[in-house]
Design an enzyme around this catalytic site. Structure first.
Site, PDB file in Angstrom:
ATOM      1  N   ARG A 227       0.836  -1.194   0.000  1.00 48.36           N
ATOM      2  CA  ARG A 227       0.000   0.000   0.000  1.00 48.36           C
ATOM      3  C   ARG A 227       0.878   1.253   0.000  1.00 48.36           C
ATOM      4  O   ARG A 227       2.070   1.189   0.275  1.00 48.36           O
ATOM      5  CB  ARG A 227      -0.922   0.001   1.223  1.00 48.36           C
ATOM      6  CG  ARG A 227      -1.913  -1.169   1.244  1.00 48.36           C
ATOM      7  CD  ARG A 227      -2.755  -1.158   2.510  1.00 48.36           C
ATOM      8  NE  ARG A 227      -3.713  -2.261   2.517  1.00 48.36           N
ATOM      9  CZ  ARG A 227      -3.450  -3.469   2.987  1.00 48.36           C
ATOM     10  NH1 ARG A 227      -2.238  -3.737   3.475  1.00 48.36           N
ATOM     11  NH2 ARG A 227      -4.358  -4.418   2.964  1.00 48.36           N
ATOM     12  N   LYS A 252      -2.097  -1.678   7.240  1.00 50.06           N
ATOM     13  CA  LYS A 252      -3.494  -1.308   7.438  1.00 50.06           C
ATOM     14  C   LYS A 252      -4.225  -2.326   8.304  1.00 50.06           C
ATOM     15  O   LYS A 252      -5.074  -1.969   9.114  1.00 50.06           O
ATOM     16  CB  LYS A 252      -4.184  -1.189   6.071  1.00 50.06           C
ATOM     17  CG  LYS A 252      -5.641  -0.774   6.133  1.00 50.06           C
ATOM     18  CD  LYS A 252      -6.221  -0.670   4.737  1.00 50.06           C
ATOM     19  CE  LYS A 252      -7.700  -0.283   4.770  1.00 50.06           C
ATOM     20  NZ  LYS A 252      -8.286  -0.207   3.421  1.00 50.06           N
ATOM     21  N   HIS A 313      -2.757   4.022  -5.786  1.00 45.56           N
ATOM     22  CA  HIS A 313      -3.311   2.734  -5.352  1.00 45.56           C
ATOM     23  C   HIS A 313      -3.465   1.777  -6.530  1.00 45.56           C
ATOM     24  O   HIS A 313      -3.472   0.554  -6.349  1.00 45.56           O
ATOM     25  CB  HIS A 313      -4.666   2.946  -4.670  1.00 45.56           C
ATOM     26  CG  HIS A 313      -5.174   1.727  -3.960  1.00 45.56           C
ATOM     27  ND1 HIS A 313      -4.623   1.253  -2.782  1.00 45.56           N
ATOM     28  CD2 HIS A 313      -6.176   0.868  -4.270  1.00 45.56           C
ATOM     29  CE1 HIS A 313      -5.258   0.162  -2.402  1.00 45.56           C
ATOM     30  NE2 HIS A 313      -6.210  -0.095  -3.283  1.00 45.56           N
ATOM     31  N   ARG A 316      -0.951  -0.923  -6.817  1.00 46.65           N
ATOM     32  CA  ARG A 316      -1.229  -2.149  -6.040  1.00 46.65           C
ATOM     33  C   ARG A 316      -2.118  -3.093  -6.857  1.00 46.65           C
ATOM     34  O   ARG A 316      -1.876  -4.302  -6.887  1.00 46.65           O
ATOM     35  CB  ARG A 316      -1.891  -1.767  -4.720  1.00 46.65           C
ATOM     36  CG  ARG A 316      -2.270  -2.926  -3.798  1.00 46.65           C
ATOM     37  CD  ARG A 316      -2.682  -2.364  -2.443  1.00 46.65           C
ATOM     38  NE  ARG A 316      -3.400  -3.312  -1.624  1.00 46.65           N
ATOM     39  CZ  ARG A 316      -2.836  -4.227  -0.834  1.00 46.65           C
ATOM     40  NH1 ARG A 316      -1.519  -4.348  -0.803  1.00 46.65           N
ATOM     41  NH2 ARG A 316      -3.563  -5.027  -0.097  1.00 46.65           N
ATOM     42  N   HIS A 339      -4.018  -9.234   2.171  1.00 46.96           N
ATOM     43  CA  HIS A 339      -5.477  -9.226   2.223  1.00 46.96           C
ATOM     44  C   HIS A 339      -5.965 -10.016   3.433  1.00 46.96           C
ATOM     45  O   HIS A 339      -5.418 -11.075   3.743  1.00 46.96           O
ATOM     46  CB  HIS A 339      -6.068  -9.846   0.950  1.00 46.96           C
ATOM     47  CG  HIS A 339      -6.019  -8.932  -0.222  1.00 46.96           C
ATOM     48  ND1 HIS A 339      -6.182  -9.359  -1.522  1.00 46.96           N
ATOM     49  CD2 HIS A 339      -5.837  -7.582  -0.308  1.00 46.96           C
ATOM     50  CE1 HIS A 339      -6.106  -8.326  -2.349  1.00 46.96           C
ATOM     51  NE2 HIS A 339      -5.893  -7.245  -1.634  1.00 46.96           N
ATOM     52  N   TYR A 348      -9.805 -10.280  -8.883  1.00 48.02           N
ATOM     53  CA  TYR A 348      -8.875 -10.415 -10.001  1.00 48.02           C
ATOM     54  C   TYR A 348      -9.026 -11.746 -10.746  1.00 48.02           C
ATOM     55  O   TYR A 348      -8.261 -12.041 -11.647  1.00 48.02           O
ATOM     56  CB  TYR A 348      -7.425 -10.300  -9.505  1.00 48.02           C
ATOM     57  CG  TYR A 348      -7.150  -9.045  -8.714  1.00 48.02           C
ATOM     58  CD1 TYR A 348      -7.000  -7.822  -9.341  1.00 48.02           C
ATOM     59  CD2 TYR A 348      -7.037  -9.077  -7.327  1.00 48.02           C
ATOM     60  CE1 TYR A 348      -6.744  -6.651  -8.626  1.00 48.02           C
ATOM     61  CE2 TYR A 348      -6.779  -7.924  -6.589  1.00 48.02           C
ATOM     62  CZ  TYR A 348      -6.633  -6.722  -7.242  1.00 48.02           C
ATOM     63  OH  TYR A 348      -6.388  -5.578  -6.536  1.00 48.02           O
TER      64      TYR A 348
END
Length: 368
Positions: A227, A252, A313, A316, A339, A348
């Site tokens: 990130r 995060k 972003h 990423r 994640h 994806y």
């Protein structure tokens, strides 16, 4: 069940919850201990469809309500004037959260949430917590929406207020329930998965070639999938140049993860001369103790490359997309990107239809 600051006592023998009412006594007296409910009553709530298991938040809220109701009942029975409960204001709750809880979060979360809570403090800091009602929150939500903020941004502002009010309920026992939980969140559009094409990748790397720091930062973002603040905040101690690994400790999700570095990004790091005035790889030019903000030079490079609708972003997203298109499995991609769940990575899947084709072919060959 866990005890809450000695006010509640869980009697395992009788399967009931008792409470000590310190509000009813003067200093030196023993507080009365009175039953509030049974374990069964605390665990389940009655609904139109029958009994339903309460969540942890609902349990804490229900227990607080029982305590407050019983306290008022006892005060009426004593025919005494109810003790004046000292008002606690939203500004105090926000300051307490900023000082005691937010520092445990990642640096990027701290910066974002601090900005959001300053807005709430400005709008309702002088209000008592009991005045923060769902109606008031809805009005502020609509106010945010009216100033052309995206639905996702409005929802993040609601989430920031919600964590403060939740702390007021579950940790500090200042109110019985979180009013934000009764406010509808706005519907958000599907998350963007904008990623670079091969041609755009070449153009972007050409446009950042003359800026050594920006080039390295972009390469790290593309090769690690980290990130924005994870890349910008990298320190020398986070990098193992010998083994080729970078460790992201301020993430995060709060989970530390190590990601391998290869290729040009690793070579540039090995050639880089460390600074003695800061541990940061990308220190600010004005204040070496804080990370450099790459937004302006990055946006200029994107414009120079002729790439549209592309943010930092999106690097990423590009990293994730490149991994998937290279045949890396979903679980590994999720682990590399940090994640929390595989569901976040599945956006994806359309980039890697091969596994679906193989599954159908296997079934067809066997049965048809």
């Amino acid at each position: 069940m866990a005890q809450t600051k000695n006010k509640y006592r869980y009697d395992e023998n009788r399967a009931v919850v008792r409470a000590k009412f310190y509000d009813l006594v003067v200093k030196g007296e023993r507080p009365p201990e009175i039953q509030l409910c049974t374990f069964e009553e605390l665990k389940y709530k009655n609904t139109s469809r029958g009994a339903k298991l309460r969540t942890a938040t609902e349990t804490a809220s229900h227990l607080s309500k029982l305590y407050i109701d019983k306290l008022h009942e006892l005060q009426r029975e004593k025919k005494t004037k109810p003790a004046k409960i000292q008002e606690y204001y939203l500004s105090q709750a926000i300051a307490r959260y900023l000082g005691n809880i937010l520092p445990e979060k990642s640096r990027s979360s701290q910066l974002t949430v601090t900005t959001q809570l300053k807005w709430w403090d400005k709008k309702g800091g002088k209000l008592a917590l009991t005045q923060i009602t769902p109606k008031w929150v809805v009005e502020r939500r609509d106010e945010l929406k009216a100033v052309k903020r995206t639905t996702a941004t409005v929802n993040r502002y609601l989430a920031a207020l919600s964590v403060v009010m939740s702390a007021c309920v579950r940790e500090w026992h200042l109110i019985a329930s979180n009013p934000v939980q009764n406010v509808r969140k706005l519907k958000e559009p599907p998350g963007r998965t904008r990623y670079l094409s091969e041609e755009e990748l070449r153009d972007l790397m050409l446009s950042v070639a003359d800026n050594a720091d920006l080039k390295l930062a972009v390469l790290l973002a593309l090769t690690t999938g980290a990130r924005r603040m994870e890349v910008w905040s990298i320190k020398r101690e986070d990098i193992d140049l010998k083994k080729g690994f970078v460790t992201f400790s301020q993430t995060k999700t709060g989970v530390v993860r190590s990601v391998p570095i290869h290729g040009e990004a690793l070579e540039l790091l090995r050639k880089r001369t460390p600074r003695i005035d800061t541990p940061l790889i990308f220190p600010s030019k004005k204040n070496p103790s804080v990370p450099f903000d790459f937004r302006a030079p990055f946006e200029a490079a994107v414009k120079l490359a002729g790439i549209e609708n592309f943010t930092w972003h999106s690097l990423r997203h590009s990293a994730a997309s490149f991994l998937i298109m290279s045949g890396v499995d979903m679980r590994t991609v999720a682990e590399l990107l940090g994640h929390k769940s595989i569901a976040m990575t599945q956006r994806y899947t359309h980039l890697a239809p091969t596994h679906l084709s193989e599954a159908v072919k296997s079934m067809t060959d066997k049965f048809l």
